[in-house]
Design a protein around this motif. Structure first.
Motif, PDB file in Angstrom:
ATOM      1  N   GLY A  52     -15.878 -38.448  30.979  1.00  0.00           N
ATOM      2  CA  GLY A  52     -16.076 -39.659  30.577  1.00  0.00           C
ATOM      3  C   GLY A  52     -17.101 -40.902  30.889  1.00  0.00           C
ATOM      4  N   LEU A  53     -17.659 -40.709  32.150  1.00  0.00           N
ATOM      5  CA  LEU A  53     -19.012 -40.526  33.036  1.00  0.00           C
ATOM      6  C   LEU A  53     -19.936 -39.912  32.319  1.00  0.00           C
ATOM      7  CD1 LEU A  53     -17.654 -40.647  36.448  1.00  0.00           C
ATOM      8  CD2 LEU A  53     -18.551 -42.863  35.356  1.00  0.00           C
ATOM      9  N   ILE A  54     -20.023 -39.013  32.061  1.00  0.00           N
ATOM     10  CA  ILE A  54     -21.577 -38.146  31.237  1.00  0.00           C
ATOM     11  C   ILE A  54     -20.565 -39.230  29.867  1.00  0.00           C
ATOM     12  CG2 ILE A  54     -21.754 -36.397  30.069  1.00  0.00           C
ATOM     13  CD1 ILE A  54     -21.052 -34.965  32.444  1.00  0.00           C
ATOM     14  N   TYR A  55     -19.871 -39.181  29.144  1.00  0.00           N
ATOM     15  CA  TYR A  55     -19.833 -39.945  27.456  1.00  0.00           C
ATOM     16  C   TYR A  55     -20.713 -41.318  27.953  1.00  0.00           C
ATOM     17  CZ  TYR A  55     -18.254 -41.992  22.681  1.00  0.00           C
ATOM     18  OH  TYR A  55     -18.327 -42.013  21.672  1.00  0.00           O
ATOM     19  N   ASN A  74     -25.227 -38.703  37.589  1.00  0.00           N
ATOM     20  CA  ASN A  74     -24.952 -38.258  39.024  1.00  0.00           C
ATOM     21  C   ASN A  74     -23.550 -38.738  39.536  1.00  0.00           C
ATOM     22  OD1 ASN A  74     -25.905 -37.349  41.216  1.00  0.00           O
ATOM     23  ND2 ASN A  74     -25.245 -39.267  42.221  1.00  0.00           N
ATOM     24  N   LYS A  75     -22.928 -39.643  39.050  1.00  0.00           N
ATOM     25  CA  LYS A  75     -21.447 -39.651  39.629  1.00  0.00           C
ATOM     26  C   LYS A  75     -20.660 -38.599  39.049  1.00  0.00           C
ATOM     27  CE  LYS A  75     -21.550 -44.597  40.272  1.00  0.00           C
ATOM     28  NZ  LYS A  75     -20.800 -46.157  39.383  1.00  0.00           N
ATOM     29  N   ALA A  76     -20.516 -38.154  38.072  1.00  0.00           N
ATOM     30  CA  ALA A  76     -20.409 -37.199  37.078  1.00  0.00           C
ATOM     31  C   ALA A  76     -20.267 -36.089  37.236  1.00  0.00           C
ATOM     32  CB  ALA A  76     -20.396 -37.472  35.367  1.00  0.00           C
ATOM     33  N   LEU A  77     -21.327 -36.225  38.455  1.00  0.00           N
ATOM     34  CA  LEU A  77     -21.464 -34.610  38.876  1.00  0.00           C
ATOM     35  C   LEU A  77     -21.374 -33.711  40.031  1.00  0.00           C
ATOM     36  CD1 LEU A  77     -25.238 -33.770  37.077  1.00  0.00           C
ATOM     37  CD2 LEU A  77     -23.514 -32.303  36.162  1.00  0.00           C
ATOM     38  N   GLU A  78     -21.716 -35.111  40.360  1.00  0.00           N
ATOM     39  CA  GLU A  78     -21.144 -35.363  41.755  1.00  0.00           C
ATOM     40  C   GLU A  78     -19.590 -34.818  41.679  1.00  0.00           C
ATOM     41  OE1 GLU A  78     -21.866 -35.425  44.782  1.00  0.00           O
ATOM     42  OE2 GLU A  78     -23.648 -35.485  44.747  1.00  0.00           O
ATOM     43  N   LEU A  79     -18.454 -36.104  40.885  1.00  0.00           N
ATOM     44  CA  LEU A  79     -17.007 -35.264  41.167  1.00  0.00           C
ATOM     45  C   LEU A  79     -17.020 -33.918  40.842  1.00  0.00           C
ATOM     46  CD1 LEU A  79     -15.417 -37.733  39.077  1.00  0.00           C
ATOM     47  CD2 LEU A  79     -15.522 -37.606  41.687  1.00  0.00           C
ATOM     48  N   VAL A  80     -17.535 -33.462  40.026  1.00  0.00           N
ATOM     49  CA  VAL A  80     -16.885 -31.262  39.697  1.00  0.00           C
ATOM     50  C   VAL A  80     -17.928 -30.864  40.310  1.00  0.00           C
ATOM     51  CG1 VAL A  80     -15.541 -32.782  37.580  1.00  0.00           C
ATOM     52  CG2 VAL A  80     -17.784 -32.096  37.606  1.00  0.00           C
ATOM     53  N   SER A  88     -22.659 -26.958  28.742  1.00  0.00           N
ATOM     54  CA  SER A  88     -23.110 -28.370  27.658  1.00  0.00           C
ATOM     55  C   SER A  88     -24.085 -28.259  27.637  1.00  0.00           C
ATOM     56  CB  SER A  88     -21.523 -29.620  27.589  1.00  0.00           C
ATOM     57  OG  SER A  88     -22.555 -30.152  26.953  1.00  0.00           O
ATOM     58  N   GLY A  89     -24.271 -28.531  26.166  1.00  0.00           N
ATOM     59  CA  GLY A  89     -26.251 -29.115  25.994  1.00  0.00           C
ATOM     60  C   GLY A  89     -26.373 -30.096  26.262  1.00  0.00           C
ATOM     61  N   ASN A  90     -24.758 -30.859  26.553  1.00  0.00           N
ATOM     62  CA  ASN A  90     -25.585 -31.929  27.184  1.00  0.00           C
ATOM     63  C   ASN A  90     -25.991 -32.556  28.392  1.00  0.00           C
ATOM     64  OD1 ASN A  90     -24.433 -33.721  25.334  1.00  0.00           O
ATOM     65  ND2 ASN A  90     -22.007 -33.435  26.194  1.00  0.00           N
ATOM     66  N   PHE A  91     -25.632 -31.268  29.144  1.00  0.00           N
ATOM     67  CA  PHE A  91     -26.794 -30.978  30.675  1.00  0.00           C
ATOM     68  C   PHE A  91     -28.227 -31.051  30.504  1.00  0.00           C
ATOM     69  CE2 PHE A  91     -22.442 -29.066  31.614  1.00  0.00           C
ATOM     70  CZ  PHE A  91     -21.828 -29.875  32.391  1.00  0.00           C
ATOM     71  N   LYS A  92     -28.643 -30.152  29.648  1.00  0.00           N
ATOM     72  CA  LYS A  92     -30.530 -30.745  29.479  1.00  0.00           C
ATOM     73  C   LYS A  92     -29.820 -32.261  28.705  1.00  0.00           C
ATOM     74  CE  LYS A  92     -31.527 -26.894  27.245  1.00  0.00           C
ATOM     75  NZ  LYS A  92     -31.595 -25.894  25.851  1.00  0.00           N
ATOM     76  N   LYS A  93     -29.772 -33.187  28.360  1.00  0.00           N
ATOM     77  CA  LYS A  93     -30.070 -34.494  27.931  1.00  0.00           C
ATOM     78  C   LYS A  93     -29.879 -35.167  29.724  1.00  0.00           C
ATOM     79  CE  LYS A  93     -28.030 -34.616  23.414  1.00  0.00           C
ATOM     80  NZ  LYS A  93     -27.189 -34.857  22.677  1.00  0.00           N
ATOM     81  N   ILE A  94     -28.843 -34.691  30.394  1.00  0.00           N
ATOM     82  CA  ILE A  94     -28.967 -35.172  31.691  1.00  0.00           C
ATOM     83  C   ILE A  94     -30.057 -35.300  32.584  1.00  0.00           C
ATOM     84  CG2 ILE A  94     -27.698 -34.909  33.855  1.00  0.00           C
ATOM     85  CD1 ILE A  94     -24.621 -34.792  32.608  1.00  0.00           C
TER      86      ILE A  94
END
Length: 136
Positions: A52-55, A74-80, A88-94
């Motif tokens: 949800g934080l990534i979205y 940052n919060k999303a990645l810290e959580l997991v 996910s291709g979204n990691f490049k966007k991050i």
């Protein structure tokens, strides 16, 4: 699901994502952001909150609100951080959002962290090209 899904109570994580996606497709990005912000405040699993934080971060990023996007990512990645998850291709966007926001150290840190995940998902190799942004 249709129009009914916009009036029925939100109970599951998927309900929030569906509603936010519907609002986003109707160009109601602020409403989509409100829904996903609510989703991240629910008692869902770490993985769902992180997703949800990534979205939410992607919504902010597409609105050029890079600081808010960066905070969400940052919060999303810290959580997991200590859990295995799929590429996910979204990691490049991050990573690109961290760079756009001038947070090069954060971008380098998370890129290195994500690249280490190749040992269980070789799709993370797709991110290696981003390393060149830090060696120039």
């Amino acid at each position: 699901m249709g129009i009914f899904s916009l009036i029925k109570p939100l109970t599951k994580y998927e309900d929030y994502v569906y509603r936010a996606g519907t609002y986003e497709s109707w160009f109601l990005k602020k409403k989509a952001i409100q829904v996903m912000r609510l989703a991240t405040e629910q008692n869902f699993s770490k993985e769902e909150i992180s997703s949800g934080l990534i979205y939410l971060g992607l919504l902010y990023s597409s609105s050029k609100e890079y600081r808010e996007a960066s905070d969400c990512f940052n919060k999303a990645l810290e959580l997991v951080k200590n859990q295995n998850f799929n590429y996910s291709g979204n990691f490049k966007k991050i990573i690109q959002t961290f760079i756009k926001n001038g947070e090069h150290q954060k971008a380098e840190y998370w890129l290195a962290h994500l690249l280490q995940r190749q040992n269980y998902d070789e799709n993370f190799k797709k991110m290696a090209a981003l390393s060149k942004k830090f060696t120039q």
